[in-house]
Write a protein that holds these residues in place. Sequence first.
Motif, mmCIF file in Angstrom:
data_model
loop_
_atom_site.group_PDB
_atom_site.id
_atom_site.type_symbol
_atom_site.label_atom_id
_atom_site.label_comp_id
_atom_site.label_asym_id
_atom_site.label_seq_id
_atom_site.Cartn_x
_atom_site.Cartn_y
_atom_site.Cartn_z
ATOM 1 N N TYR A 354 8.647 -32.634 -3.478
ATOM 2 C CA TYR A 354 9.418 -33.732 -2.737
ATOM 3 C C TYR A 354 11.244 -34.213 -3.672
ATOM 4 O O TYR A 354 11.756 -33.284 -4.828
ATOM 5 C CB TYR A 354 8.734 -34.740 -3.548
ATOM 6 N N THR A 355 12.245 -34.712 -2.891
ATOM 7 C CA THR A 355 13.568 -34.924 -3.031
ATOM 8 C C THR A 355 13.290 -35.771 -4.072
ATOM 9 O O THR A 355 11.338 -36.549 -4.531
ATOM 10 C CB THR A 355 13.998 -35.593 -2.120
ATOM 11 N N GLU A 356 14.435 -36.424 -5.036
ATOM 12 C CA GLU A 356 14.107 -37.130 -5.833
ATOM 13 C C GLU A 356 13.785 -39.176 -6.049
ATOM 14 O O GLU A 356 13.146 -39.736 -6.652
ATOM 15 C CB GLU A 356 15.723 -37.115 -6.931
ATOM 16 N N ASP A 357 14.229 -39.209 -4.700
ATOM 17 C CA ASP A 357 14.086 -40.452 -4.448
ATOM 18 C C ASP A 357 12.674 -40.510 -3.786
ATOM 19 O O ASP A 357 12.015 -41.643 -4.436
ATOM 20 C CB ASP A 357 14.861 -41.104 -3.245
ATOM 21 N N VAL A 358 12.164 -39.579 -3.234
ATOM 22 C CA VAL A 358 10.871 -39.499 -2.486
ATOM 23 C C VAL A 358 10.164 -39.594 -4.361
ATOM 24 O O VAL A 358 8.481 -40.558 -4.509
ATOM 25 C CB VAL A 358 10.639 -38.029 -2.138
ATOM 26 N N ASN A 359 10.049 -38.641 -4.866
ATOM 27 C CA ASN A 359 9.544 -38.792 -6.402
ATOM 28 C C ASN A 359 9.642 -40.563 -6.524
ATOM 29 O O ASN A 359 8.289 -40.897 -7.570
ATOM 30 C CB ASN A 359 10.080 -38.082 -7.928
ATOM 31 N N GLU A 360 10.670 -40.842 -7.097
ATOM 32 C CA GLU A 360 10.530 -42.324 -7.179
ATOM 33 C C GLU A 360 9.804 -42.988 -6.497
ATOM 34 O O GLU A 360 9.312 -44.210 -7.771
ATOM 35 C CB GLU A 360 12.123 -43.138 -7.553
ATOM 36 N N LEU A 398 8.701 -50.883 -3.210
ATOM 37 C CA LEU A 398 9.972 -50.821 -3.983
ATOM 38 C C LEU A 398 9.924 -52.515 -3.973
ATOM 39 O O LEU A 398 10.488 -53.187 -5.656
ATOM 40 C CB LEU A 398 10.803 -51.140 -3.124
ATOM 41 N N ASP A 399 9.736 -53.398 -3.734
ATOM 42 C CA ASP A 399 10.032 -54.457 -3.827
ATOM 43 C C ASP A 399 8.992 -55.572 -5.146
ATOM 44 O O ASP A 399 9.409 -55.946 -6.395
ATOM 45 C CB ASP A 399 9.394 -56.162 -3.100
ATOM 46 N N GLY A 400 7.785 -54.765 -6.161
ATOM 47 C CA GLY A 400 6.938 -54.737 -6.927
ATOM 48 C C GLY A 400 7.463 -53.746 -8.129
ATOM 49 O O GLY A 400 7.078 -54.034 -9.214
ATOM 50 N N ALA A 401 8.845 -53.184 -7.967
ATOM 51 C CA ALA A 401 8.567 -52.303 -9.152
ATOM 52 C C ALA A 401 9.859 -53.229 -10.140
ATOM 53 O O ALA A 401 10.306 -53.874 -9.668
ATOM 54 C CB ALA A 401 10.166 -50.532 -8.298
ATOM 55 N N PRO A 402 9.538 -53.162 -11.580
ATOM 56 C CA PRO A 402 10.871 -53.484 -12.814
ATOM 57 C C PRO A 402 12.141 -52.573 -11.931
ATOM 58 O O PRO A 402 12.827 -53.788 -12.614
ATOM 59 C CB PRO A 402 10.079 -53.249 -13.595
ATOM 60 N N SER A 403 12.534 -51.606 -12.040
ATOM 61 C CA SER A 403 13.693 -51.244 -11.222
ATOM 62 C C SER A 403 13.219 -49.893 -10.266
ATOM 63 O O SER A 403 12.665 -49.652 -10.105
ATOM 64 C CB SER A 403 13.822 -50.758 -12.671
ATOM 65 N N VAL A 404 14.324 -49.918 -9.778
ATOM 66 C CA VAL A 404 14.725 -48.681 -8.993
ATOM 67 C C VAL A 404 15.942 -48.417 -9.257
ATOM 68 O O VAL A 404 17.488 -49.268 -9.212
ATOM 69 C CB VAL A 404 15.350 -49.452 -7.415
ATOM 70 N N GLN A 405 15.201 -47.298 -9.419
ATOM 71 C CA GLN A 405 17.226 -46.400 -9.904
ATOM 72 C C GLN A 405 17.494 -45.423 -8.286
ATOM 73 O O GLN A 405 19.212 -45.825 -8.866
ATOM 74 C CB GLN A 405 16.952 -45.198 -11.017
ATOM 75 N N HIS A 406 17.087 -45.300 -7.850
ATOM 76 C CA HIS A 406 17.561 -44.044 -7.890
ATOM 77 C C HIS A 406 18.242 -44.317 -5.945
ATOM 78 O O HIS A 406 18.000 -45.926 -5.687
ATOM 79 C CB HIS A 406 16.954 -42.973 -6.167
ATOM 80 N N LEU A 409 17.109 -45.498 -2.312
ATOM 81 C CA LEU A 409 16.144 -46.864 -2.133
ATOM 82 C C LEU A 409 16.134 -48.367 -2.541
ATOM 83 O O LEU A 409 15.967 -48.792 -2.279
ATOM 84 C CB LEU A 409 15.676 -46.312 -3.740
ATOM 85 N N ARG A 410 17.714 -48.090 -3.063
ATOM 86 C CA ARG A 410 18.636 -49.699 -3.494
ATOM 87 C C ARG A 410 18.664 -49.764 -2.314
ATOM 88 O O ARG A 410 19.243 -51.019 -1.918
ATOM 89 C CB ARG A 410 19.545 -49.142 -5.077
ATOM 90 N N ALA A 411 19.866 -48.958 -1.568
ATOM 91 C CA ALA A 411 20.306 -49.539 0.113
ATOM 92 C C ALA A 411 19.301 -49.795 0.877
ATOM 93 O O ALA A 411 19.187 -50.896 1.483
ATOM 94 C CB ALA A 411 21.179 -48.252 -0.161
#
Length: 455
Positions: A354-360, A398-406, A409-411
């Motif tokens: 999986y790519t980094e964003d999919v893994n996150e 994503l809305d339930g995540a405490p933070s989103v790094q990639h 995903l943020r976009a």
Amino acid sequence: MPDVDVAIVGARCAGASLAMLLARAGLKIVLIDRGTLPSDKPDSTHLVHPPAIRRLREWGLLTQLEESTRAPRILQYGLRDIGFDLMADLPPDSDIGFALAPRRWSLDGLLLQAAIDAGAELIHETSVAGLVTDSGRVSGVRLKARGRSEATIRSRLVVGADGTHSTVADLVGAQKYWEKPVRLRSVWTYWPDTGIRNVPTWRDQNGYVFAWPTNEGQTLLGTAWKATEFPPRERQQDAYFEVLTRLAPNLRDRIKGMTPQGRWMTGSVPNFFRQSYGPGWALVGDAGYSRDPATASGITDAIRAADFLADSILAWLGSGKSQESALREYQARRDRISRPFYEYTCDFASLTPYTEDVNEFLRIAVEHPVHSRSLTGLFAQTTDPVEFFSLDNVLQVLDGAPSVQHWRLRALAAASGKKSAGRRKRLGGMLLNSRLGELGQYLATVPAPVIEKDT
């Protein structure tokens, strides 16, 4: 006049289920199998997901299966991959939130006996020598048993439930579609009780390990490689332990000093759908639809398809619907339910990292009590992949995540709420489907996540 209403070639879980349902409805059924039944099926890995467990309960067979096999209820599935570690309860099908992994002599034998008790006739140790046709329609089968002269059974419908290398499919020239290359080849055997009570799996880009409990306290434990990297015969057992040591060292330690409780088995499964109906014939189970065993879905798919085909046959014979229309609806219904899981399985079995964003994204889902269960449902066929990977559901995760790094995903999260429906869909395709490999290519062709429930 035909000798029977339906002649079914193949008397294991798909054929026996179909025979039971039709015989219980009062039809005259004959089951034909070249083997001696009931017997084990060495190339099966036994896992029965909740949609099939629900049907076994509806058919009045679940209690007997559990009592006769004492195979434990499996409540959780899991996957340890690079970047995340999942183990969660199964989302239920109706109120069935568990799986079983009975040996095939017990499952197939139970279904076969239920068919016989309902009035179906079994002819085993007999092969199909050919089909009978009248004016371009199949109207029966020609049978050949060792030491006996050829016999003919005429029927209103002939059903091939005779596996991926179906004789019936070959005889009618059934064409394959959505076909993909073989993905994995496996080595597996049975071990004394290892303490495993659920379904842990491990995966990286070079291998796959799977394990679950079955009859008599035994654990089925297997490893798999990409088909192009499958070790030669003389290396297979050594390679088996090497993959275990790399991916599941604790499990490898548990079986040190143990002796396998059965022979070593190897196998691979092709990926395809077949045209599954025509004038006077139909296909069910692996004869009509086959997928890599990485998600252990063969038994579940076979039992579901038998249920669907029984509905269509009874609609044809009981309501005046034409045979062609009824069987066409069977194939369409099977394909609508099965295609998303087929695409998910083939993608999963590719072992593509999986790519980094999919893994996150997957890590976020794994850490959430609801979304983690949905992930196990992709394997258990109680979460539709189209629904889980829809833009709306991804945004909920994503809305339930405490933070989103990639950044991707943020976009996705930031831009989606500001766009029209059409632009949201295009954005989702660019930022989501393009990252999901083969599964994403399929998801891009699905107009909207309008899910048909498996009922």
